[in-house]
Scaffold this active site. Sequence first.
Site, mmCIF file in Angstrom:
data_model
loop_
_atom_site.group_PDB
_atom_site.id
_atom_site.type_symbol
_atom_site.label_atom_id
_atom_site.label_comp_id
_atom_site.label_asym_id
_atom_site.label_seq_id
_atom_site.Cartn_x
_atom_site.Cartn_y
_atom_site.Cartn_z
ATOM 1 N N ASP A 191 0.855 -1.183 0.000
ATOM 2 C CA ASP A 191 0.000 0.000 0.000
ATOM 3 C C ASP A 191 0.895 1.238 0.000
ATOM 4 O O ASP A 191 1.764 1.383 0.876
ATOM 5 C CB ASP A 191 -0.863 -0.037 1.275
ATOM 6 N N ASN A 235 -6.360 13.443 -10.311
ATOM 7 C CA ASN A 235 -6.997 13.995 -11.517
ATOM 8 C C ASN A 235 -6.817 15.504 -11.471
ATOM 9 O O ASN A 235 -6.300 16.051 -10.495
ATOM 10 C CB ASN A 235 -8.475 13.589 -11.608
ATOM 11 N N GLY A 245 -9.232 4.864 -6.452
ATOM 12 C CA GLY A 245 -7.929 4.213 -6.511
ATOM 13 C C GLY A 245 -6.971 4.684 -5.434
ATOM 14 O O GLY A 245 -7.356 4.921 -4.289
ATOM 15 N N ASP A 270 -5.491 7.462 -5.097
ATOM 16 C CA ASP A 270 -5.777 8.838 -4.662
ATOM 17 C C ASP A 270 -6.764 8.843 -3.492
ATOM 18 O O ASP A 270 -6.637 9.634 -2.553
ATOM 19 C CB ASP A 270 -6.365 9.592 -5.864
ATOM 20 N N SER A 293 -1.584 5.826 -13.820
ATOM 21 C CA SER A 293 -2.478 5.616 -14.976
ATOM 22 C C SER A 293 -2.897 4.173 -15.220
ATOM 23 O O SER A 293 -3.679 3.919 -16.142
ATOM 24 C CB SER A 293 -1.879 6.178 -16.286
ATOM 25 N N GLY A 349 -4.740 2.182 -13.404
ATOM 26 C CA GLY A 349 -6.012 1.791 -12.805
ATOM 27 C C GLY A 349 -7.162 2.392 -13.585
ATOM 28 O O GLY A 349 -7.415 2.029 -14.742
ATOM 29 N N VAL A 350 -7.820 3.359 -12.979
ATOM 30 C CA VAL A 350 -8.974 4.026 -13.585
ATOM 31 C C VAL A 350 -8.652 4.557 -14.986
ATOM 32 O O VAL A 350 -9.495 4.506 -15.890
ATOM 33 C CB VAL A 350 -9.426 5.203 -12.680
ATOM 34 N N TYR A 351 -7.437 5.026 -15.206
ATOM 35 C CA TYR A 351 -7.078 5.655 -16.480
ATOM 36 C C TYR A 351 -6.700 4.653 -17.574
ATOM 37 O O TYR A 351 -6.477 5.051 -18.717
ATOM 38 C CB TYR A 351 -5.978 6.694 -16.277
#
Length: 171
Positions: free
Chosen positions: A10, A24, A32, A34, A119, A121-123
């Site tokens: 982590d 972002n 994620g 963030d 980038s 993960g979500v991106y």
Amino acid sequence: MPVLEVVLGDLVAQRVDAIVTAANESLLGGGGVDRAVHAAAGPRLAEAGSALAPLDPGDAVATPAFRLDPPVRHVIHTVGPVWEGGGYDEAAVLASCYRRCLAVADTLGVRSLAVPAISTGVYGYPPAEAARIAVSTLRTTRTGVAVVRLVAFDQGNLELLRSELLAQEVS
Ligand code: AR6
């Protein structure tokens, strides 16, 4: 040039001078990694971040680490590229994230820095290509940061980062 380490874990648990979050453009927090960083640092992180927003993809800025446990003193926020197939300068933007994080860390006198796989993960950036860019950019950027710890959150990213490190060390 920094020494690179790869660990599974982590990001928020790393005992380093500064951690990088995959933010972002609003710097208000999100999902994620963030989300984990903002949860640990407390609400003043979003206040401090939003005062510096909007942040362009490829750029980085620092705030204090607020409630994060010492020795972490700074959070460096960077905005990675959203993967759109590879034809939109995603690789250059991702490399810029890592370079700018080191440059910002240098202005703060940071000696140890932990970074997530920006980038991936979500991106949606393909993790193998992202690992290649992370390792090649970090290992070739001149900096006063002595150690950069690449923190993988899953076994797949861990293996990709490890093999990039090995491949690029011998090349
Ligand atoms: N420690 C280390 N790595 C983590 C952790 C953690 N606690 N949690 C997730 N990861 P992501 P992005 C890994 O989605 O793709 C947010 O909403 C994760 O498995 O955090 O750059 C922001 O606000 C993946 O490998 O970031 C933006 O809107 C890596 O961290 C957007 O997501 C990055 O995944 C940014 O997307």
